[in-house]
Design an enzyme around this catalytic site. Structure first.
Site, mmCIF file in Angstrom:
data_model
loop_
_atom_site.group_PDB
_atom_site.id
_atom_site.type_symbol
_atom_site.label_atom_id
_atom_site.label_comp_id
_atom_site.label_asym_id
_atom_site.label_seq_id
_atom_site.Cartn_x
_atom_site.Cartn_y
_atom_site.Cartn_z
ATOM 1 N N LYS A 144 0.852 -1.206 0.000
ATOM 2 C CA LYS A 144 0.000 0.000 0.000
ATOM 3 C C LYS A 144 0.881 1.246 0.000
ATOM 4 O O LYS A 144 1.922 1.280 0.678
ATOM 5 C CB LYS A 144 -0.903 -0.027 1.237
ATOM 6 N N SER B 75 -9.742 1.614 2.498
ATOM 7 C CA SER B 75 -8.912 2.381 1.607
ATOM 8 C C SER B 75 -7.826 1.563 0.916
ATOM 9 O O SER B 75 -7.231 2.045 -0.051
ATOM 10 C CB SER B 75 -8.247 3.521 2.389
ATOM 11 N N SER C 134 -9.949 -0.483 6.742
ATOM 12 C CA SER C 134 -9.341 -0.381 5.411
ATOM 13 C C SER C 134 -8.675 -1.629 4.864
ATOM 14 O O SER C 134 -8.352 -1.663 3.674
ATOM 15 C CB SER C 134 -8.334 0.756 5.386
HETATM 16 N N1 GLN Z 1 -13.292 4.345 6.122
HETATM 17 C C1 GLN Z 1 -12.639 4.667 7.345
HETATM 18 C C2 GLN Z 1 -12.167 6.090 7.298
HETATM 19 O O1 GLN Z 1 -12.337 6.680 6.296
HETATM 20 C C3 GLN Z 1 -11.486 3.742 7.611
HETATM 21 C C4 GLN Z 1 -10.310 4.008 6.796
HETATM 22 C C5 GLN Z 1 -9.103 3.207 7.203
HETATM 23 O O2 GLN Z 1 -9.219 2.178 7.852
HETATM 24 N N2 GLN Z 1 -7.936 3.741 6.890
HETATM 25 O O3 GLN Z 1 -11.665 6.635 8.222
#
Ligand code: GLN
Length: 484
Positions: A75, A150, A174
């Site tokens: 990532k 994400s 994410s």
């Molecule tokens: N969707 C959640 C957020 O936007 C989690 C994102 C993540 O785990 N980085 O904060």
């Protein structure tokens, strides 16, 4: 598609060369990447060079690493020395770290080959990989839909065979969300079990780097490599390294599974509810016991999560000023404040700016007690609810996501709707608990559904065992997307 386990054993026996594996991975990339957009940066030359070096050492009988010859995607919020690491943001679009994250060192020590850096929501803020500066990634199962986020690039790459395994990060879901949407396995480890050194921070108290793979064995293998104490991360826990693959037995007899009703609330689609219950009954058939239960404070989990995550984000992202690295503007006849404001307005996308503003608000004097402190108190209540549940149950089972993957563009105009998607994943982050998402079925139109399992701290072994037993007794892991 070969698994990491198969690759390592075939390279060790001399049946396959690392170069052949890496070449076939790039072959796949060349066929599907223009449709999927999994990668921000593809490291073809570097990976092939490394493959040749590994083959050379193999020819001398030196095949040591646990990931020897395995193509890994990383990532793009995990620092790679000399390789740009963008967080899918314009503000870091030209940023080349001068050091490797600890997890990268560990991968390389075990003979892994890094294929590229994967696309993500900007600064990991999102559930759909649509907020990326580099355009969205698409779901290999249905190109009109999002891959989840994400870590959407990592999940789509693994599902489509553009990598064998991948690293993601999980602040509020994410890793698990895109694992669920792309029908792969993804683990959010216990807070403190994987070093965050070199992970570009979004919300430090919530996030962990974790493994993503096509099956439970590979997930356990990758976790065994990246987990372990790191003195460079003060929140890293000093526990002995373990080989988690030894826990992979087909055995759930007597395992007590709790099914909390709060995970099936308003907004949960019927098909998800039914598929997850079918999975629980399958585990029962295999010897586990289950009962329903309730964790009442989960009602406030999403609100508490967004206050804490945005507060931490506003503080973490204060460092991007366009002065030392990253995106900059020409300095015209103005003052520093105006300059920095301009860099940040043009360097960050709208979702990131929204969160910085909201997080600054919840931390400001007068509102700190009313929002931030209150959210921390709710967080403690949630942890206590889980502790209570784990007195009765070994693991908890729930949907990973309330819905199957949605259409690109469907929710992007409505931030609140996107935030609601995290309802089932944020509790594990707030409580620091390990949680895995595994494929548990498909809707009638072929969209993946994920089962989430949550365990007490440092009981990844139990998650892997239950997940492995489920996988071995169902066929979902064998399904592959056509990417058309
Ligand atoms: N969707 C959640 C957020 O936007 C989690 C994102 C993540 O785990 N980085 O904060």
């Amino acid at each position: 598609m070969l698994s990491a386990r198969e690759i390592v054993s075939r390279v060790k026996s001399g049946e396959l060369k690392v170069t052949e594996i890496v070449e076939s991975t790039f072959d796949r990339v060349s066929k599907t990447e223009d449709r999927l957009n999994c990668y921000v940066t593809i490291l073809q030359e570097e990976a092939l060079k490394r493959a040749r070096l590994l083959d050379e050492s193999a020819s001398k009988g030196k095949v040591h690493g646990r990931l020897f010859g395995v193509p890994v995607a990383v990532k793009d919020n995990i620092c790679t020395k000399g390789v740009r690491t963008t967080c899918s943001s314009r503000i870091l679009a030209n940023f080349k770290p001068v050091y490797n994250a600890t997890v990268i060192e560990r991968l390389e020590r075990e003979g892994a080959v890094i294929i590229g850096k994967t696309n993500m929501d900007e600064f990991a803020m999102g559930v759909s990989t649509e907020t990326s500066y580099f355009g969205p990634t698409r779901n290999p199962w249905d190109l009109t839909r999002v891959p989840g986020g994400s870590s959407g690039g990592s999940a789509a790459a693994v599902a489509a065979g553009e990598a064998t395994v991948a690293l993601g990060s999980d602040t509020g879901g994410s890793i698990r969300c895109p694992a669920s949407f792309c029908s792969i396995v993804g683990l959010k480890p216990t807070y403190g079990s994987v070093s965050r050194y070199g992970l570009i921070a979004y919300a430090n108290s919530l996030e962990q780097i974790g493994p993503m793979a096509r099956d439970v064995y590979d997930c356990a293998l990758l976790f065994s490599v990246i987990a372990g104490h790191d003195p460079r991360d003060s929140t890293s826990v000093n526990l002995k390294p373990k080989d988690y693959t030894v826990f992979l037995r087909e055995e759930v007899k007597g395992v007590k599974i709790g099914v909390p009703k709060e995970f099936f609330g308003e907004g949960t689609q019927k098909v998800v509810e039914e598929t997850v219950w079918k999975a629980v009954h399958k585990l029962e058939d295999l010897g586990a016991e289950y009962d329903t239960c309730s964790l009442p404070s989960l009602e406030y989990a999403l609100a508490a999560y967004y206050i804490i995550a945005m507060s931490e984000a506003s503080s973490n992202l204060a460092r991007y000023d366009g002065l030392r690295y990253g995106y900059s503007e020409e300095f015209t006849d103005t003052d520093w404040f105006t300059y920095i404001a301009k860099v940040r307005r043009n360097g960050f996308g709208p979702e990131v700016r929204r969160r910085i503003i909201l997080g600054t608000f919840t931390l400001s004097s007068g509102y700190y007690n009313r929002y931030y402190l209150k959210a921390l108190k709710v967080r403690t209540l949630i942890r206590m609810d889980f502790e209570k549940a784990f007195k009765r149950f070994d693991v908890l089972a729930a949907p990973t996501m309330p819905t199957p993957p949605f259409k690109l563009g469907e929710k992007i105009e409505n931030p609140l709707e996107l935030y609601m998607c995290d309802i089932d994943t944020v509790p594990a982050n707030l409580a620091g608990l390990p949680s895995i998402s595994i494929p548990c079925g498909f809707t009638t139109s072929g969209l993946p559904v994920g089962l989430q399992l949550i365990a007490p701290p440092f009981r990844e072994d139990l998650l892997f065992r239950v997940a492995y037993t489920f996988e071995k007794n169902t066929g979902y892991v064998k399904e592959e997307p056509e990417v058309i």
